[in-house]
Scaffold this motif. Structure first.
Motif, short mmCIF file in Angstrom:
data_model
loop_
_atom_site.label_atom_id
_atom_site.label_comp_id
_atom_site.label_asym_id
_atom_site.label_seq_id
_atom_site.Cartn_x
_atom_site.Cartn_y
_atom_site.Cartn_z
N ARG A 70 0.83 -1.22 0.00
CA ARG A 70 0.00 0.00 0.00
C ARG A 70 0.86 1.26 0.00
NH1 ARG A 70 -4.82 -1.00 4.29
NH2 ARG A 70 -6.01 -2.38 2.95
N ALA A 71 2.02 1.17 0.64
CA ALA A 71 2.89 2.35 0.69
C ALA A 71 3.34 2.77 -0.70
CB ALA A 71 4.10 2.06 1.58
N MET A 72 3.21 1.87 -1.68
CA MET A 72 3.60 2.21 -3.06
C MET A 72 2.43 2.75 -3.88
SD MET A 72 6.16 -0.78 -4.24
CE MET A 72 5.84 -2.16 -3.18
N LEU A 73 1.22 2.69 -3.34
CA LEU A 73 0.06 3.19 -4.09
C LEU A 73 0.11 4.71 -4.22
CD1 LEU A 73 -2.94 1.21 -2.54
CD2 LEU A 73 -2.05 0.96 -4.86
N THR A 74 -0.54 5.23 -5.24
CA THR A 74 -0.58 6.68 -5.41
C THR A 74 -1.92 7.26 -4.95
OG1 THR A 74 -1.24 6.29 -7.68
CG2 THR A 74 1.08 6.79 -7.30
N THR A 75 -2.85 6.40 -4.49
CA THR A 75 -4.17 6.86 -4.02
C THR A 75 -4.01 7.79 -2.81
OG1 THR A 75 -4.81 4.59 -4.52
CG2 THR A 75 -6.46 5.97 -3.42
N PRO A 76 -4.38 9.08 -2.92
CA PRO A 76 -4.15 10.00 -1.79
C PRO A 76 -4.73 9.51 -0.47
CG PRO A 76 -4.81 11.22 -3.74
CD PRO A 76 -4.97 9.76 -4.08
N ALA A 77 -5.96 8.97 -0.48
CA ALA A 77 -6.61 8.58 0.77
C ALA A 77 -5.82 7.50 1.51
CB ALA A 77 -8.03 8.07 0.49
N LEU A 78 -4.98 6.76 0.80
CA LEU A 78 -4.24 5.68 1.45
C LEU A 78 -2.77 6.00 1.64
CD1 LEU A 78 -5.87 2.66 -0.39
CD2 LEU A 78 -6.44 3.59 1.85
N LYS A 79 -2.39 7.24 1.39
CA LYS A 79 -0.98 7.61 1.54
C LYS A 79 -0.61 7.90 2.99
CE LYS A 79 1.81 8.54 -1.41
NZ LYS A 79 1.89 7.23 -2.02
N GLY A 80 -1.56 8.42 3.74
CA GLY A 80 -1.26 8.82 5.11
C GLY A 80 -1.66 7.76 6.12
N ILE A 81 -2.35 8.20 7.19
CA ILE A 81 -2.65 7.27 8.29
C ILE A 81 -3.60 6.15 7.85
CG2 ILE A 81 -2.25 9.06 10.04
CD1 ILE A 81 -5.29 9.25 10.41
N TYR A 82 -4.37 6.36 6.78
CA TYR A 82 -5.33 5.33 6.37
C TYR A 82 -4.69 4.23 5.52
CZ TYR A 82 -8.99 7.88 8.66
OH TYR A 82 -9.76 8.48 9.63
N TYR A 137 -6.96 13.82 3.49
CA TYR A 137 -5.51 13.62 3.51
C TYR A 137 -4.83 14.94 3.16
CZ TYR A 137 -0.82 12.37 1.95
OH TYR A 137 0.54 12.33 1.78
N LEU A 138 -4.14 15.54 4.11
CA LEU A 138 -3.44 16.81 3.85
C LEU A 138 -1.93 16.62 3.92
CD1 LEU A 138 -5.60 19.44 5.81
CD2 LEU A 138 -5.96 18.46 3.55
N GLY A 139 -1.48 15.37 3.87
CA GLY A 139 -0.04 15.12 3.88
C GLY A 139 0.49 14.59 5.21
N GLU A 140 -0.44 14.23 6.13
CA GLU A 140 -0.01 13.76 7.44
C GLU A 140 0.44 12.30 7.38
OE1 GLU A 140 -3.14 14.57 6.63
OE2 GLU A 140 -3.87 12.51 6.51
N GLY A 141 1.09 11.86 8.45
CA GLY A 141 1.58 10.47 8.51
C GLY A 141 2.87 10.35 7.72
N HIS A 142 3.30 9.13 7.50
CA HIS A 142 4.59 8.83 6.84
C HIS A 142 5.69 9.89 7.13
CE1 HIS A 142 3.49 11.41 3.32
NE2 HIS A 142 2.32 10.84 3.37
N THR A 143 5.91 10.15 8.42
CA THR A 143 6.97 11.11 8.79
C THR A 143 8.32 10.38 8.86
OG1 THR A 143 6.46 10.77 11.13
CG2 THR A 143 5.45 12.67 10.05
N PRO A 144 9.41 11.12 8.59
CA PRO A 144 10.73 10.49 8.51
C PRO A 144 11.24 9.95 9.86
CG PRO A 144 10.75 12.71 7.56
CD PRO A 144 9.44 12.55 8.27
N VAL A 145 11.95 8.84 9.76
CA VAL A 145 12.67 8.28 10.90
C VAL A 145 14.14 8.49 10.60
CG1 VAL A 145 13.22 6.16 12.14
CG2 VAL A 145 10.88 6.56 11.36
N VAL A 146 14.80 9.32 11.39
CA VAL A 146 16.17 9.75 11.06
C VAL A 146 17.16 9.24 12.11
CG1 VAL A 146 17.65 11.77 10.66
CG2 VAL A 146 15.24 11.81 9.95
N ALA A 147 18.15 8.47 11.66
CA ALA A 147 19.15 7.94 12.58
C ALA A 147 20.01 9.07 13.12
CB ALA A 147 20.02 6.92 11.86
N ALA A 148 20.25 9.07 14.42
CA ALA A 148 21.15 10.05 15.01
C ALA A 148 22.58 9.74 14.57
CB ALA A 148 21.05 10.00 16.54
#
Ligand SMILES: *Cc1c(COP(=O)(O)O)cnc(C)c1O
Ligand SMILES: [Zn+2]
Length: 500
Positions: free
Chosen positions: A74-86, A103-114
């Motif tokens: 699903r993370a590879m889909l381009t469907t906006p409704a399924l890009k974020g938390i859904y 969907y306003l762009g929330e979710g999928h936030t970066p995980v950054v190694a220290a």
């Protein structure tokens, strides 16, 4: 990629269909209530609620391995409704049809190694999950996407016509609510209540810019919360604080994203979250529990909840090791740089008590810890993190200080891996950095700057220059040449640059 491009075994699961039967459960009297009406507290006894799915068993019929594939494809889909938390629809809001999802762009936030250097200083490897990279620059967007998608669904299905959304806020809830509400104009209008001078200028600018009605109230957040509760009990408004269980449901996505980002292997992970009103830690525990119950993850990670010593009612509760003797005491907060968590009477405390017990039970051992840190530690570690390439806000600094404290107390060992919530963007709280750099914290913050962490701009204005450029008044010819060469050599001198 299009659904038809994915493996055939996964295709039927890719685009979710509305399913499940959500209801509210009271954590006190166990009563259940339908979701047709917007409820915030139990009509029978007045306590807080959580949303549950009466058909949750259906999720168990799909093996954990398949779930992991569904989420990863699903993370590879381009469907906006399924890009974020859904992307985690079945766990976040299964009753919602995709066309109601906001969907306003929330979710999928970066995980950054220290960086290695910072990890060496701290004594274990860790990551920041930058929830400040959500659209309104805090994690609150996760819960708002959920709550406003549900309200949008009610509006679209004709159940309700128009909504006045209200919330009390330490700054970020109102920014998020005003943003998502503005997207649903004209059916949704927003009004926010803020403690006067207890939110940052950036946070105040956000709901104003989104067109919400903004009220400033004397006192602290806990006072605003009482007023907004009174409003929601007497008038026809939609309460969007985390008392609203839809907020918690959306925030569970934070746990799901961590699971996905670490290939669903959480046995040696330590998830660190700051605590204010305790909605977030409630959601983090609940999310991991659901993934664990369905076999999406095999092990529950450790969770460390962190509070400042200036606003520590949750830590104080858990200082007593004997559960039978614990008594919750609301407290009077003192000024804190972790201002969004400056809360003395957290609304979600009953949820925390309930879920900590369930979490440790499901893990078969103690997996949840609470630690307290000083204002000084919060500032020092925020600035240290950012001097190593991060964008931690003060609450991100609080998470880092909390991880270090947890290690000092033996709750966490050097071979474990930290995942720290930087709950907002550094820029929202840059005023505290400024006070640190200028050494003008009011005394009650109890912060003394360390010289090595301070910084200030250097104004270059050589006295031997006759003319300098000004806006609308550029220099030309010889004077301009003179300006460039004098300023360049002044800078070169200060940086001790060598000639080529
Ligand atoms: C809201 C908030 C918190 C506290 O979260 P709770 O869910 O209230 O415990 C921490 N940091 C930031 C930046 C916030 O906006
Ligand atoms: Zn009840």
């Amino acid at each position: 990629m299009k659904p038809s491009d994915f493996p055939e075994a996964i295709q039927p699961y890719l685009i979710p269909q509305p399913a499940g039967r959500l209801f509210y459960r009271c954590l006190q009297c166990e009563a259940t209530h339908g979701i047709e009406a917007l409820l915030y507290t139990c009509p029978a006894c007045g306590h807080v609620l959580l949303l549950e799915d009466a058909d949750a068993d259906r999720l168990q019929t799909i093996p954990g391995e398949t779930w992991r594939q569904i989420f990863d494809y699903r993370a590879m889909l381009t469907t906006p409704a399924l890009k974020g938390i859904y992307r985690f629809h079945e766990f976040i809001g299964p009753i919602l049809p995709p066309d109601a999802i906001l969907y306003l762009g929330e979710g999928h936030t970066p995980v950054v190694a220290a960086s290695e250097r910072l990890c060496a200083q701290v004594g274990l490897n860790f990551y920041f999950k930058n929830d400040g990279q959500n659209p309104s620059a805090s994690f609150k967007d996760r819960g708002m996407a959920s709550a406003l998608s549900y309200i949008n669904y009610l509006v679209r299905s004709g159940t309700i016509a128009e909504v006045l959304a209200v919330c009390a806020s330490t700054g970020d809830t109102s920014a998020a609510m005003a943003l998502y509400g503005a997207y649903l104009q004209p059916q949704i209008k927003s009004a926010v209540l803020l403690p006067h001078k207890k939110v940052t200028p950036q946070q105040l600018a956000q709901p104003l810019g989104s067109g919400a009605t903004v009220f400033e109230i004397p006192g602290v957040f806990d006072d605003c919360m009482k007023v907004v509760e009174a409003l929601s009990e007497t008038y026809n408004v939609a309460l969007l604080n985390s008392k609203n269980a839809w907020r918690i449901l959306g925030q569970e996505s934070y746990s799901y994203e961590i699971a996905q980002a670490f290939d669903y292997d959480l046995a040696d992970k330590v998830v660190v979250v700051p605590i204010g009103n305790a909605g977030n830690i409630t959601a983090v525990m609940s999310g991991f529990l659901k993934f664990h119950a369905t076999g999406v993850i095999d092990a529950l990670p450790k969770i460390v909840g962190v509070q400042s010593s200036h606003a520590n009612p949750v830590v104080s509760y858990y200082v007593e090791k004997d559960p039978g003797k614990r008594r919750f005491q609301p407290m009077t907060v003192r000024p804190s740089v972790a201002q969004a968590a400056m809360i003395g009477n957290p609304v979600s405390m009953p949820r925390v008590i309930h879920l900590v017990e369930r979490y440790n039970q499901a893990a078969g051992k103690e997996r949840i810890y609470f630690v307290e840190v000083s204002e000084q530690q919060i500032m020092d570690w925020e600035l240290s993190a950012n001097r190593h390439g991060h964008i931690a806000c003060t609450h991100g600094g609080e998470s880092l200080a909390g991880l270090i404290q947890a290690k000092t107390l033996g709750y966490v060992t050097a071979d474990e891996i930290g995942i720290l919530n930087s709950t907002a963007h550094a820029l929202k709280f840059s005023g505290f950095q400024e006070m640190y750099f200028n050494d003008n914290f009011p005394a009650d913050f109890e912060v003394t700057p360390k010289t090595e962490l301070q910084n200030a701009p250097i104004y270059i204005h050589p006295p031997d220059l006759e003319a300098v450029p000004a806006p609308g008044n550029p220099l030309k010819g010889e004077a301009f040449q003179q300006f460039v060469s004098v300023v360049a050599s002044d800078i070169a001198g200060r940086l001790k640059l060598k000639r080529r």
